[in-house]
Design a protein around this motif. Structure first.
Motif, PDB file in Angstrom:
ATOM      1  N   PHE A 133      70.214  24.407  44.320  1.00 55.20           N
ATOM      2  CA  PHE A 133      70.751  23.503  42.757  1.00 55.20           C
ATOM      3  C   PHE A 133      69.601  23.429  42.490  1.00 55.20           C
ATOM      4  CE2 PHE A 133      70.222  18.780  40.512  1.00 55.20           C
ATOM      5  CZ  PHE A 133      71.874  19.351  40.300  1.00 55.20           C
ATOM      6  N   ILE A 134      68.359  23.017  42.987  1.00 57.65           N
ATOM      7  CA  ILE A 134      66.788  23.460  42.304  1.00 57.65           C
ATOM      8  C   ILE A 134      67.121  25.355  41.312  1.00 57.65           C
ATOM      9  CG2 ILE A 134      65.269  22.862  41.537  1.00 57.65           C
ATOM     10  CD1 ILE A 134      64.905  20.870  43.962  1.00 57.65           C
ATOM     11  N   ASP A 135      67.017  26.132  42.040  1.00 65.37           N
ATOM     12  CA  ASP A 135      67.021  27.088  41.574  1.00 65.37           C
ATOM     13  C   ASP A 135      68.302  27.854  40.689  1.00 65.37           C
ATOM     14  OD1 ASP A 135      65.160  28.200  43.147  1.00 65.37           O
ATOM     15  OD2 ASP A 135      66.689  29.336  44.948  1.00 65.37           O
ATOM     16  N   ARG A 136      69.409  27.031  40.819  1.00 60.35           N
ATOM     17  CA  ARG A 136      70.253  27.245  39.859  1.00 60.35           C
ATOM     18  C   ARG A 136      70.427  26.685  38.593  1.00 60.35           C
ATOM     19  NH1 ARG A 136      76.601  26.814  42.212  1.00 60.35           N
ATOM     20  NH2 ARG A 136      76.845  27.973  39.831  1.00 60.35           N
ATOM     21  N   LEU A 137      69.515  25.330  38.570  1.00 50.95           N
ATOM     22  CA  LEU A 137      68.566  24.422  37.447  1.00 50.95           C
ATOM     23  C   LEU A 137      68.021  25.487  36.477  1.00 50.95           C
ATOM     24  CD1 LEU A 137      70.207  21.384  38.548  1.00 50.95           C
ATOM     25  CD2 LEU A 137      70.109  21.120  36.612  1.00 50.95           C
TER      26      LEU A 137
END
Length: 143
Positions: A133-137
């Motif tokens: 999720f953080i990598d996508r954001l």
């Protein structure tokens, strides 16, 4: 009679595979396990390109490509993330980009790994989902 040393026969060129310990492999593997798709979709993508409509509701569940019905928008967003991490590529025809997707060499390696090891994708942990999720954001934030 003289013996002439001839060069060894040329070996076929092969694409070097990325090892499971490589950060690119880990990120792509995590993205794959966090995706809403089943391993059967990626196995099919090894030999043919798959259209978006086959992955979205209700066809995706019927064919076994997803566990739950997905809208085309959710399926496409998930596929675009898998393109960004290097697992997939979008098919191109004579008129431009299509709605069909295929595995990259990295994607082939990871799919073969899970197909041989478990026959299915292992579930992603809470930590995997959070990191994905953080990598996508914020791409590259935790590297």
């Amino acid at each position: 009679m003289s013996l002439v040393n001839s060069p060894p026969p040329a070996s076929p060129k092969s694409t070097p595979s990325i090892l499971p310990s490589h950060p690119s492999w880990k990120r792509a593997d995590r993205a794959l396990r966090c995706s809403p798709f089943q391993l059967s979709l990626f196995i099919a993508m090894r030999s043919q390109s798959i259209p978006l409509a086959a992955m979205s509701a209700p066809a995706g569940v019927t064919i076994g490509y997803t566990r739950n019905p997905l809208t085309e928008l959710r399926a496409e967003n998930s596929l675009l993330w898998l393109i960004q991490v290097g697992l997939l590529r979008r098919e191109v025809d004579g008129q431009g980009i299509t709605d069909r997707f295929r595995l990259t060499p990295l994607g082939r390696n990871i799919v073969e790994h899970w197909e041989q090891k478990l026959g299915e994708l292992p579930p992603a942990s809470f930590g995997d989902r959070l990191r994905n999720f953080i990598d996508r954001l914020i791409p590259g934030f935790l590297r």
